[in-house]
Design a protein around this motif. Structure first.
Motif, short mmCIF file in Angstrom:
data_model
loop_
_atom_site.label_atom_id
_atom_site.label_comp_id
_atom_site.label_asym_id
_atom_site.label_seq_id
_atom_site.Cartn_x
_atom_site.Cartn_y
_atom_site.Cartn_z
N GLU A 1 7.84 4.01 3.20
CA GLU A 1 6.96 5.51 3.69
C GLU A 1 5.90 5.06 4.04
OE1 GLU A 1 9.12 6.22 0.19
OE2 GLU A 1 8.12 4.74 -0.08
N TYR A 2 5.73 3.99 4.40
CA TYR A 2 4.41 3.89 5.97
C TYR A 2 5.65 4.05 6.83
CZ TYR A 2 4.53 -0.57 3.68
OH TYR A 2 4.93 -1.82 3.38
N GLY A 3 6.75 3.32 6.93
CA GLY A 3 7.57 2.80 8.00
C GLY A 3 8.13 1.99 8.75
N ALA A 4 8.25 0.51 7.49
CA ALA A 4 8.07 0.00 8.08
C ALA A 4 9.58 -0.54 7.63
CB ALA A 4 6.95 -1.47 7.43
N THR A 5 9.85 -1.48 8.33
CA THR A 5 11.39 -2.61 8.46
C THR A 5 11.37 -3.05 6.61
OG1 THR A 5 12.62 -2.20 10.28
CG2 THR A 5 13.80 -3.35 8.41
N LEU B 1 -0.65 2.45 8.01
CA LEU B 1 0.53 2.15 9.15
C LEU B 1 0.93 3.04 9.08
CD1 LEU B 1 1.67 -1.13 6.37
CD2 LEU B 1 0.47 -1.30 8.30
N ARG B 2 0.77 4.65 9.04
CA ARG B 2 1.34 5.45 9.24
C ARG B 2 0.58 6.36 10.37
NH1 ARG B 2 6.16 7.60 7.54
NH2 ARG B 2 5.32 9.61 8.61
N LYS B 3 -0.46 5.76 10.37
CA LYS B 3 -1.81 6.02 12.15
C LYS B 3 -1.22 4.84 12.88
CE LYS B 3 -5.84 8.51 9.57
NZ LYS B 3 -6.98 8.06 8.61
N GLN C 1 0.94 9.61 2.43
CA GLN C 1 0.14 9.06 3.68
C GLN C 1 -1.10 10.61 3.63
OE1 GLN C 1 2.89 10.44 4.16
NE2 GLN C 1 3.45 10.91 6.22
N ASP C 2 -0.89 11.44 2.70
CA ASP C 2 -1.68 12.40 3.18
C ASP C 2 -2.98 12.84 1.63
OD1 ASP C 2 -0.85 13.63 5.43
OD2 ASP C 2 0.39 15.02 3.92
N ARG C 3 -3.33 10.94 1.42
CA ARG C 3 -3.95 11.15 -0.04
C ARG C 3 -4.90 11.34 -0.05
NH1 ARG C 3 -7.91 7.47 0.13
NH2 ARG C 3 -8.86 6.35 2.37
#
Length: 470
Positions: free
Chosen positions: A311-315, A277-279, A384-386
């Motif tokens: 963390e993935y930026g969503a509401t 999702l970050r991508k 996200q840098d898993r």
């Protein structure tokens, strides 16, 4: 929230559940009028549509707002609307100032000759004390009790004030210290999924929704509860009846299919989802999960994914209500009447998901085969840098490689140690994301057991702690 005067689309109706009758705003009536095609609306927007219907007042919510959301399609023009949450979730750091403000307002009303008891939250406000505890004692069986005692000593004035607030204000409750992390308490105990609020001699039923003074309020999205984290001022405004202004959001559909392989956990899954999702880029958007893979995920697993929406930026990271939701409500001892209401209401309002449910329209989609998820660790700097577990050793070596060697002399309980770069000094298992997920807690316990059996032990300079979410 009591039904308002507006009813432009004549959606007000009755719902019978057992011997109880509830007033509702029936979404199906919009379809009969040709205003909406509910099957094409994402579940999250159906909940928002009901909120507009119920809160239509000609001031904050207008008929054209309802029509715009009912006619939503991907790529539709931006439209500002007003959302009114059903309740407010507070924690002790950001929530105490809000209660102080209410107390100050009461004092101002008293000085002006008014009745101070008229100042109350208009909607249920629940404060969970969870941010005040510190780990002073560790590594012994008395640690919990000693830390709890110190917590009360340090915060006695704040806790006394909150105890007064719980008895002084209507619609305000406090969950005491040492109960759990607010998001987990919300999930296990506070969340209604469907609210049943009395007004006069009748009851009104509507979807549960919440704004909370913590970014990870989204954890409750796992139960199909609509909501997210906000700042203290916005939460206080909601307590006093002020709706939140927002644009009708874009909704990204995330299709899950298959089943997690043996050894893969919800933590591995959420780190994979976060990376994807970050991508994709979902800031300011709703993410709604759909597909047959949902039926293989427990509510605790879903909560791990929903929790990390910031963390993935969503509401939001929204999971519609389904059979697994009902099973979780049974498991957490909700009343039979409440569970019956949730099932009846959601099925009646097209808010209940099954594997046969056709996917709605989304602004964008992505998908994941759960069977491809592998054991993963977060970081080293951002979740996200898993890093795949099989690559963890190489990743760690790369991080510390080339850094100047440092040595620090440390004294602890009369012993002296020489610590160098890369030494572990804190080992803490604590998270609102996954420390109440039963499978993960069992996994951590088994790992510790096997470590002891193989003769491993904690170095004397390492501070250890375990703080479950509930």
């Amino acid at each position: 929230m009591a039904i308002n005067a507006g009813n432009s689309f004549r959606t007000r109706d009755k719902l019978n559940v057992g011997a109880q009758t509830f007033d509702i705003h029936r979404l199906e009536f919009l379809e009969k009028q040709g205003v909406a095609d509910l099957a094409r609306l994402p579940f999250s927007l159906r909940v928002l549509l009901e909120n507009l219907l119920r809160c239509e007042d000609g001031r904050f919510v207008h008929a054209e707002d309802i029509r715009a959301l009912a006619n939503w399609r991907p790529g539709a023009p931006e439209k500002e609307i007003a959302f009114m949450p059903a309740r407010v979730l507070l924690q002790d750091f950001t929530g105490v100032p809000a209660i102080v403000d209410l107390a100050t307002m009461r004092e101002a009303v008293r000085r002006m000759g008014g009745n101070p008891k008229r100042i109350n939250p208009l909607f249920p406000a629940e404060l969970v004390i969870d941010h005040s505890v510190q780990v002073d004692n560790f590594g012994n069986v008395n640690a919990f009790g000693l830390n709890a005692e110190l917590e009360f000593q340090r915060n006695v004035e704040r806790y006394a004030f909150l105890r007064w607030g719980q008895t002084a204000f209507q619609n305000f409750k406090v969950v005491p210290p040492d109960t759990g992390i607010c998001h987990q308490v919300n999930l296990e105990y506070l969340a209604r999924v469907v609210c049943a609020m009395p007004y006069g001699n009748r009851f009104e039923a509507y979807p549960d929704s919440v704004v909370g003074t913590d970014s990870h309020t989204t954890m409750v999205n796992a139960l199909g509860v609509f909501g997210w984290g906000v700042g203290g001022i916005e939460a206080e405004a909601a307590m006093l009846g002020q709706p939140s202004s927002m644009l009708i959001p874009e909704v990204v559909g995330f299709r899950l299919h298959g089943r997690l392989s043996e050894g893969a956990t919800a933590t591995d899954l959420v780190l994979t989802v976060t990376e994807m999702l970050r991508k994709k880029g979902v800031v300011g958007k709703f993410v709604e999960f759909y597909g047959s893979g949902l039926s293989t995920l427990s509510v605790p697993d879903r909560a791990t994914i929903a929790n990390m929406a910031p963390e993935y930026g969503a509401t939001m990271g929204f999971f519609p209500v389904d059979a697994e939701t009902l099973a979780y409500l049974h498991f957490t001892a909700r009343s039979a009447e409440q569970i019956a209401l949730v099932e009846a209401y959601c099925k009646e309002q097209m808010l209940f998901r099954t594997d046969k449910t056709s996917p709605p329209l989304f602004n964008d989609t992505l998908e994941l085969d759960l069977g491809t998820v592998e054991a993963t660790v977060a970081g080293p700097k951002r979740p996200q840098d898993r890093v795949a577990l099989r690559q963890a050793k190489a990743s760690f070596t790369k991080v510390v490689e080339g850094t100047p060697a440092k040595h620090v002399a440390v004294r602890n309980n009369g012993d002296s140690f020489d610590l160098s770069s890369g030494a572990v000094v804190i080992a803490a298992i604590t998270s609102c994301t996954n420390t109440s997920n039963p499978s993960l807690m069992l996994g951590a316990g088994l790992l510790a057991k096997k470590a002891v059996e193989r003769g491993l032990h904690v170095k004397p300079w390492v501070k250890t702690s375990l703080a479950p979410g509930s």
